[in-house]
Design an enzyme around this catalytic site. Structure first.
Site, PDB file in Angstrom:
ATOM      1  N   ARG A 192       0.817  -1.205   0.000  1.00  0.00           N
ATOM      2  CA  ARG A 192       0.000   0.000   0.000  1.00  0.00           C
ATOM      3  C   ARG A 192       0.860   1.268   0.000  1.00  0.00           C
ATOM      4  O   ARG A 192       0.538   2.238  -0.697  1.00  0.00           O
ATOM      5  CB  ARG A 192      -0.964  -0.012   1.191  1.00  0.00           C
ATOM      6  N   LYS A 213       2.696  25.310  -3.340  1.00  0.00           N
ATOM      7  CA  LYS A 213       1.455  24.750  -2.799  1.00  0.00           C
ATOM      8  C   LYS A 213       1.475  23.236  -3.019  1.00  0.00           C
ATOM      9  O   LYS A 213       0.899  22.703  -3.963  1.00  0.00           O
ATOM     10  CB  LYS A 213       0.245  25.402  -3.456  1.00  0.00           C
ATOM     11  N   LYS A 225       6.299  39.943  -2.572  1.00  0.00           N
ATOM     12  CA  LYS A 225       4.850  39.934  -2.757  1.00  0.00           C
ATOM     13  C   LYS A 225       4.226  41.191  -2.159  1.00  0.00           C
ATOM     14  O   LYS A 225       4.936  42.037  -1.599  1.00  0.00           O
ATOM     15  CB  LYS A 225       4.272  38.664  -2.141  1.00  0.00           C
ATOM     16  N   GLU A 270       6.062  40.454  -7.503  1.00  0.00           N
ATOM     17  CA  GLU A 270       4.671  40.182  -7.838  1.00  0.00           C
ATOM     18  C   GLU A 270       3.948  41.504  -8.105  1.00  0.00           C
ATOM     19  O   GLU A 270       3.990  42.414  -7.278  1.00  0.00           O
ATOM     20  CB  GLU A 270       4.006  39.435  -6.686  1.00  0.00           C
ATOM     21  N   ASP A 280       0.186  38.863 -11.519  1.00  0.00           N
ATOM     22  CA  ASP A 280      -0.684  38.116 -10.619  1.00  0.00           C
ATOM     23  C   ASP A 280      -2.153  38.448 -10.870  1.00  0.00           C
ATOM     24  O   ASP A 280      -2.590  39.577 -10.679  1.00  0.00           O
ATOM     25  CB  ASP A 280      -0.322  38.437  -9.165  1.00  0.00           C
TER      26      ASP A 280
END
Length: 278
Positions: A98, A133, A165, A195, A216
């Site tokens: 597994r 992410k 940012k 950004e 962005d």
């Protein structure tokens, strides 16, 4: 590419999580000397990633297992393809099964999703890149999976580059002061990305000496305007709300990179099984 030393540490954690004190099922059902011969197979079309890690999981749990890998990361296979075979003590195979499947299903799912996005920007100058992410603890292998699918890696972590940012800009009092502060203490070969969510900010970032500018959540017309304004002086990255159905028109604006979290956060695991060989 992943670090084999780090992978061994991760495998130990994964196996410990799944097994606990022991695999009770095999301990009460399978004799220590019983042998098994199984093959891992694709149950749907996919792009492969993590197959050597899956093999390493079997070998690390039981060094007596003979594992033969039949494909390599980046291969595109059809339903029914044999990915690896494993033979040896049945207890070891069944206990590690597994964990090995979970990893290769997750990684191949990311690679398969990435390949779809890469295909959607084919014929343009844009290259697909990932984001930070990722699943905590799995970033190294998930970013490897992106490369298996034909994508590129953005920062591996916060120590890999400077990304200025909106909140950094707010604290520093503007794009110019923010870039100046970063440049003052930055290692010589490290890049600064800024950004921007407005066209006027793109001009500011360019004047401040940014090495890369992120657009962005900009509209298609604003992205086109930014490409004209920058005129190739620095690379442009489009980001924010990128999906498979929107990435094509964004690539057509002339940006250099397109980043999306969809290829890691939202990629479904593919269907891979381990079946007994006849």
């Amino acid at each position: 590419m992943y670090d084999p030393f780090q992978i061994d540490r991760l495998i130990d954690l994964w196996l410990a999580e799944d097994i606990g004190y022991c695999d009770l099922t095999v301990q009460v059902m399978i004799e220590p000397d019983e042998q098994g011969h199984f093959y891992m197979n694709a149950r749907e079309p996919m792009t492969i990633s993590g197959i050597e890690i899956a093999a390493a999981i079997f070998r690390r749990y039981d060094k007596r297992l003979d594992v033969e890998v039949k494909v390599k990361d980046g291969d595109v296979v059809e339903k029914g393809a044999v990915l690896l075979t494993v033979r040896g003590p049945a207890r070891g195979i069944l206990t590690a099964e597994r964990t090995a499947l979970n990893i290769v299903q997750r990684m191949s799912g990311i690679a398969t999703e990435t390949a779809k996005y890469v295909a959607a920007v084919a014929g343009t100058k844009a290259r697909l890149i990932d984001t930070r992410k990722t699943t905590p603890g799995l970033r190294m292998i998930e970013k490897h999976a992106v490369t298996s699918g034909g994508g590129l890696n953005h920062r591996l972590g916060l120590d890999n580059g400077v990304m200025i940012k909106d909140n950094h800009i707010a604290v520093c009092g503007g794009i110019g002061p923010a870039v100046a502060r970063a440049r003052k203490s930055l290692p010589t070969l490290t890049k600064i990305e800024v950004e921007c969510d407005r066209l006027d900010q793109v001009g500011e970032a360019l004047a401040a000496g940014a090495d890369v500018i992120m657009l962005d959540n900009m509209s298609i017309p604003d992205m086109k305007a930014a490409v004209e304004l920058v005129a190739g002086r620095v690379p442009l990255e489009a980001s924010g709300g990128i999906r498979l159905d929107t990435i094509g028109p964004i690539a057509q604006t002339g940006v250099n990179y397109i980043s999306t979290s969809k290829i890691t956060q939202s990629a479904p695991a593919v269907d891979i099984g381990l079946d007994e060989a006849e």
